[in-house]
Design a protein around this motif. Structure first.
Motif, PDB file in Angstrom:
ATOM      1  N   ASN A  23       0.958  -1.199   0.039  1.00  0.00           N
ATOM      2  CA  ASN A  23      -0.024  -0.179   0.102  1.00  0.00           C
ATOM      3  C   ASN A  23       1.093   1.187   0.008  1.00  0.00           C
ATOM      4  O   ASN A  23       1.844   1.335   0.854  1.00  0.00           O
ATOM      5  CB  ASN A  23      -0.780   0.199   1.141  1.00  0.00           C
ATOM      6  CG  ASN A  23      -2.072  -0.881   1.285  1.00  0.00           C
ATOM      7  OD1 ASN A  23      -2.840  -1.291   2.189  1.00  0.00           O
ATOM      8  ND2 ASN A  23      -2.163  -1.575   0.039  1.00  0.00           N
ATOM      9  N   ILE A  26      -2.263   5.316   0.464  1.00  0.00           N
ATOM     10  CA  ILE A  26      -3.605   5.160   0.028  1.00  0.00           C
ATOM     11  C   ILE A  26      -4.678   5.880   1.137  1.00  0.00           C
ATOM     12  O   ILE A  26      -4.511   5.798   2.004  1.00  0.00           O
ATOM     13  CB  ILE A  26      -3.961   3.550  -0.118  1.00  0.00           C
ATOM     14  CG1 ILE A  26      -3.376   3.001  -1.214  1.00  0.00           C
ATOM     15  CG2 ILE A  26      -5.660   3.594  -0.355  1.00  0.00           C
ATOM     16  CD1 ILE A  26      -3.459   1.453  -1.437  1.00  0.00           C
ATOM     17  N   GLY A  45      -3.560  -4.888  -3.574  1.00  0.00           N
ATOM     18  CA  GLY A  45      -3.442  -4.273  -2.278  1.00  0.00           C
ATOM     19  C   GLY A  45      -4.722  -4.018  -1.454  1.00  0.00           C
ATOM     20  O   GLY A  45      -4.587  -3.562  -0.256  1.00  0.00           O
ATOM     21  N   LEU A  49      -5.168  -3.522   2.578  1.00  0.00           N
ATOM     22  CA  LEU A  49      -5.635  -2.113   3.010  1.00  0.00           C
ATOM     23  C   LEU A  49      -6.711  -2.546   4.177  1.00  0.00           C
ATOM     24  O   LEU A  49      -7.014  -2.032   5.301  1.00  0.00           O
ATOM     25  CB  LEU A  49      -6.306  -1.421   2.120  1.00  0.00           C
ATOM     26  CG  LEU A  49      -6.787  -0.085   2.342  1.00  0.00           C
ATOM     27  CD1 LEU A  49      -5.426   0.815   2.630  1.00  0.00           C
ATOM     28  CD2 LEU A  49      -7.717   0.440   1.330  1.00  0.00           C
ATOM     29  N   GLY A 219      -0.856  -1.312  -5.647  1.00  0.00           N
ATOM     30  CA  GLY A 219      -0.596  -0.732  -4.292  1.00  0.00           C
ATOM     31  C   GLY A 219      -1.029   0.762  -4.148  1.00  0.00           C
ATOM     32  O   GLY A 219      -0.686   1.368  -3.229  1.00  0.00           O
ATOM     33  N   TYR A 221      -3.068   4.524  -5.014  1.00  0.00           N
ATOM     34  CA  TYR A 221      -4.519   5.016  -4.958  1.00  0.00           C
ATOM     35  C   TYR A 221      -4.386   5.662  -6.381  1.00  0.00           C
ATOM     36  O   TYR A 221      -3.805   6.645  -6.503  1.00  0.00           O
ATOM     37  CB  TYR A 221      -4.618   6.018  -3.931  1.00  0.00           C
ATOM     38  CG  TYR A 221      -5.934   6.723  -3.803  1.00  0.00           C
ATOM     39  CD1 TYR A 221      -7.288   6.002  -3.492  1.00  0.00           C
ATOM     40  CD2 TYR A 221      -6.043   8.104  -4.040  1.00  0.00           C
ATOM     41  CE1 TYR A 221      -8.341   6.606  -3.521  1.00  0.00           C
ATOM     42  CE2 TYR A 221      -7.380   8.729  -3.965  1.00  0.00           C
ATOM     43  CZ  TYR A 221      -8.459   7.809  -3.750  1.00  0.00           C
ATOM     44  OH  TYR A 221      -9.718   8.651  -3.793  1.00  0.00           O
TER      45      TYR A 221
ATOM     46  N   SER B 418       2.990  -5.565  -6.918  1.00  0.00           N
ATOM     47  CA  SER B 418       2.435  -5.765  -5.593  1.00  0.00           C
ATOM     48  C   SER B 418       2.443  -7.449  -5.219  1.00  0.00           C
ATOM     49  O   SER B 418       1.419  -8.056  -5.685  1.00  0.00           O
ATOM     50  CB  SER B 418       0.905  -5.349  -5.705  1.00  0.00           C
ATOM     51  OG  SER B 418       0.696  -5.446  -7.246  1.00  0.00           O
TER      52      SER B 418
END
Lengths: 514, 428
Positions: A23, A26, A45, A49, A219, A221, B418
């Motif tokens: 992350n 975010i 992610g 989160l 990961g 936003y 990721s």
């Protein structure tokens, strides 16, 4: 600040695992009384989160606010105290307990050490009625349908008076009808003042229920949008970073000789006196994708077991490329050209405690390429696994040395699909091959299955996803109560008509006696 | 150096070893507390005795008094470790296939029965070569008897899905009775002299005992023989079998997920039976090696009423070694080391029973190894957060293959791929 319009706010959350930023800054804002979708690819992610919000991980950076006040969530108990509840993708239920016992577990009322179930039962039944969550409180979880298990999970949250409900990919395991039900339940919950965070990668569902949607990618936003004013195409582009086609590119099938023939197959049901598979006959032809559609529990699982060789049928024959394999074992079938993407990747597809590379050769370790005099050639295995993971974009934290258990569900599925598609075969049995995958990965796997078809393989697809059935198949067989009740041409039929067959309201064949 | 260390702590094996060591330390600590309490309860002892006792416990065979005793006790410690390693291996290999072999005691006895029946019937006096041949045949017979005995619970598990623990316990007692009964039918093997009753003669009188290779001279006054070397070799063979061969791969796959193994075309029934047979053979070799030593007498008349400790002590040995065959060697030696210390505890005023309790406490803590392992993993995870990002950029990605040292760090900078799914999966 206490009059914040957000019931939960996660600001600038960063979480690093080793060298990898799961992350990265975010921000997520959940309004009271809304359904907020969290959209992202497999491994983007989302779960990390939510795990932070639920207290399973500490964030490295960032803060969480509830109603404008900063809160610390160190473990799930803190989350529960703040009214945050979560329905996990894989349910956390005690199989041999009843529904009621599972709901009150961990929050039991006792008097002198004795359980006070009557009051609990009353409260549960009230909640069940109020939100339209039909359950049988005395049924054992192991006997319940997946849908009822999920409703049990939801009731667990409601019983604890949670107001913020997290649904982690709740529809991945549900049938189309159960999905509709769940959507309705979610709307009921919001109408009663609950707030919902809905993690998914299915755009139809977001369009159906969500008010707003936050998108994260690798990961990071990407943004939050109003669902009503955003199209599916725009959402998917935000999610994957490029535009996605929703239609599978394929030419017309050039069907040839049948490679898999099922004749009068019978599999007895384990739970009832009826036959789970009741005198079923059909052919799967080379160069064609034949699909078995149906609502979960109509005998598809048993049919899959019988064809793959996991269970012996109670009658009938299975011909693989002209050979009778009815009484042959799994290995014989695999060596004679059957590949199998099993329905349950945890149970049948993978050995979770093995590394990715060990899993990649699970069916091929006896081939001379991978062993010499009974000793495994680990360097060859590694090379092969690295090639496959690269080709199918299987992501994991430690490459081919990661254990399968440590990988996300989507990547586990990709690993199974990679192994089975690469295995030499002329018949491919694919059961729910894209279960739990995001649109990008689904597109990729669909194209690979079509490629297999064009190379001359016979593909038998067993799927519960109507979109998949319509997009991929050349011929649809509908299964209802253990029988094939209709054969449809996907080009000429509609989802509605398919639904009628699936629900048993329409059939082309005579009902057979058991 | 720092890199090396941070790499090391991430290894699963390192965590296992560390957790085992912590188990042992925790066990010793609890044993020590028990010694303090007992010293306080006993008016003839003082707190000082507890510290003295702790010293003796830790010193093991080295606290045996005169140097001659130290040498012979050290040799015996190693000798007694041999059979323990064998039963430990037996439990460990079964566990890797997902089976709990609590039947090592019975398999150990069947190995004893078969090997002694062969060895004690053939007098090899004056023919050393024949003695060795008979010894080999005796060990092989013992092994085969154990394999058959182990295969029985395996068969019931595979074919009728009967829990192997139940069948193992039954076969244990059946074996114990068979052994007493069978030797009662061989009066020619009973040691009639020496005034003892119920004992068999030993290989001392048939001259086909386990070859000593001079080890008993190196450790003068001890029983030490070739057995320990054979046990170590077999541990290595089991290790190679499990980790390097297709057969071991199948066994482990069946143990980790029998449905997955079946779906991949493996025959889990066959593997269960084979795994139990091998486990039985290993435990039986332990029994054979133990009683084929010329100095060890077998008391057959009461064998039916008592199962050999070796059978059950294999369980904590396997546990403490995390079922790693190589680990079993060290743990087997270590447990005997502690036992030797326990025996010496009498010199600090503790009686034999107390020393057994303290040893049992330490072994008991072996069962906590998983707990310690989890704690270590958690602590490491917390620590992982702390190194700064700059530091991390300097360290190539942990699994970076040696072939790509150049692009690995670069890749990591440009794309924070990721793969947090590693963590995702865990809670799923």
């Amino acid at each position: 600040m206490s009059a914040s319009e957000y019931i939960i706010e996660m600001r600038h959350i960063t979480k690093v695992f080793g060298t990898n930023r799961a992350n990265d800054d975010i921000t997520l804002q959940l309004k009271k009384g809304e359904i907020h979708a969290l959209l992202g690819e497999n491994g983007a992610g989302k779960s990390t989160l939510m795990s932070i919000l639920f207290g399973l991980y500490d964030p490295d950076e960032g803060e969480i606010y509830k109603n404008g006040e900063k809160v610390q969530i160190k473990d799930p108990n803190d989350a529960t105290a703040l009214g945050i509840g979560m329905v996990h993708q894989h349910f956390k239920l005690v199989e041999c307990f009843t529904v009621l016992d599972n709901i009150i577990l961990g929050k039991e009322d006792t008097k002198l050490g004795f359980l006070q179930k009557r009051a609990a039962r009353k409260k549960v039944m009230e909640l069940s009625e109020r939100y339209g969550l039909s359950i049988d409180p005395d049924a054992l979880i192991e006997d319940c349908t997946v849908g009822m298990q999920q409703r049990t999970e939801i009731l667990k949250m409601l019983y604890r008076n949670n107001e913020i409900l997290i649904f982690d990919e709740p529809t991945a395991v549900l049938t189309p009808q159960e999905i509709d039900e769940l959507m309705q339940i979610m709307k009921n919950l919001v109408a009663e003042g609950k707030s919902i965070l809905f993690i998914t990668h299915k755009l139809n569902e977001i369009k159906a229920v969500a008010d707003r949607c936050s998108v994260i990618r690798k990961g990071r936003y990407i943004g939050t949008v109003d669902v009503k004013t955003t199209s599916k195409e725009e959402l998917s582009e935000m999610m994957v970073g490029h535009s996605v086609k929703f239609v599978v590119d394929k030419d017309d099938a050039k069907a040839k000789e049948p490679l898999l023939s099922i004749r009068d197959l019978v599999v007895k049901s384990k739970t009832s006196r009826k036959n789970a598979v009741n005198h079923v006959s059909f052919d799967v032809r080379a160069g064609e994708i034949t699909c078995i559609a149906g609502i979960d529990g109509n005998g598809q699982t048993e049919l899959g077991y019988a064809i793959s060789g996991l269970e012996k049928p109670d009658g009938g024959t299975i011909l693989l490329d002209g050979n009778d394999v009815t009484h042959k074992n799994v290995r014989f079938r695999a060596e004679n050209g059957l590949s199998n993407i099993p329905e349950d990747r945890h149970k049948h597809g993978l050995v979770l405690d093995f590394t990715l590379q060990e899993n990649m050769v699970l069916k091929r370790y006896l081939e001379p390429q991978f062993q010499k005099h009974g000793f495994i050639r680990f360097d060859e295995v590694r090379k092969y696994a690295e090639k496959l993971t690269e080709e199918f974009d299987v992501r994991s934290s430690a490459g081919v040395d990661s254990t399968a258990r440590s990988m996300s569900g989507g990547n586990q599925q990709k690993a199974v699909v990679a192994r089975e598609l690469d295995h030499q075969h002329n018949v491919l049995l694919a059961i729910q091959p894209t279960r739990g995958l995001d649109v990008g990965a689904i597109e990729f796997i669909h194209s690979r299955i079509v490629k297999k078809r064009d190379e001359g393989a016979a593909v038998l697809l067993i799927s519960l996803e109507l979109d998949e059935v319509m997009a991929l198949s050349d011929r649809i067989l509908v299964m209802y109560e253990g029988e094939i009740v209709g054969e449809l041409d996907p080009k000429k039929t509609t989802v509605q008509e398919l639904g009628l067959y699936m629900a048993g309201a329409k059939r082309d064949t005579e009902k057979k006696e058991d | 150096m720092k890199n090396f260390f941070s790499q090391l702590v991430k290894k699963e094996g390192f965590k296992s070893v560390l957790s085992s060591i912590l188990c042992i330390l925790a066990g010793i600590l609890v044993g020590f507390i028990a010694m303090i309490i007992l010293a306080c309860l006993n008016e003839r002892q003082s707190i000082g005795d507890a510290f003295y006792g702790l010293g003796i416990l830790i010193a093991g065979p080295f606290a045996s008094g005169t140097s001659a005793y130290i040498v012979s006790n050290l040799g015996n410690m190693i000798f007694y470790a041999g059979p323990l390693i064998m039963t430990g291996l037996s439990v460990a290999i079964a566990y890797k296939t997902g089976l709990f072999n609590i039947g090592a005691a019975g398999q150990f006895l069947m190995g004893t029965l078969a090997s002694l029946s062969v060895a004690l019937h053939i007098n090899c006096e004056g023919n050393a070569f024949l003695g060795v041949i008979v010894w080999i045949v005796a060990v092989l017979f013992g092994m085969m008897a154990g394999m058959i005995w182990g295969a029985i619970p395996g068969f019931f598990k595979a074919v009728f899905n009967v829990n192997e623990v139940i069948v193992c316990i039954m076969t244990n007692w059946i074996a114990a009775n068979i052994v007493s009964w069978a030797f009662k039918g061989m009066p020619e093997l009973v040691n009639a002299g020496s005034g003892k009753s119920g004992y068999l003669i030993t290989t001392e009188s048939t001259f086909n005992g386990t070859p000593t290779l001079g080890l008993n001279k190196l450790f003068a006054g001890s029983y030490l023989d070739l057995g320990i070397i054979l046990a170590i070799v077999l541990a290595i063979v089991v290790f190679i079998l499990l980790t390097k061969t297709t057969f071991g791969y199948e066994l482990r796959a069946c143990g980790a997920n029998k449905y997955g193994a079946r779906c991949a075309g493996m025959s889990e029934k066959r593997n269960i039976i084979l795994s139990m047979a091998i486990a039985g053979g290993l435990a039986a070799i332990g029994g054979a090696l133990y009683y084929l030593n010329p100095g060890i007498e077998f008391k057959f008349d009461t064998a039916y009423s008592r199962l050999p400790d070796y059978g059950f002590n294999g369980i904590p040995v396997a546990l403490l070694a995390s079922n790693n065959p190589i680990g079993v060697i060290f743990v087997g030696l270590f447990i005997r080391y502690l036992n030797m210390g326990g025996t010496n505890l009498t010199s600090a005023g503790y009686n034999n029973y107390i020393s057994d309790i303290i040893i049992a406490l330490i072994i008991y803590f072996a069962g906590f190894s998983m707990l310690f392992k989890n704690i270590i993993s958690k602590l490491l995870k917390k620590k992982e957060k702390q190194p700064t990002l700059a530091e991390k950029a300097a360290v190539p990605a942990e699994p970076a293959p040696a072939a790509l040292p150049d692009n690995a760090p670069e890749e990591e900078k440009k794309e924070p791929v990721s793969d947090e799914k590693a963590q995702e999966g865990k809670e799923a």
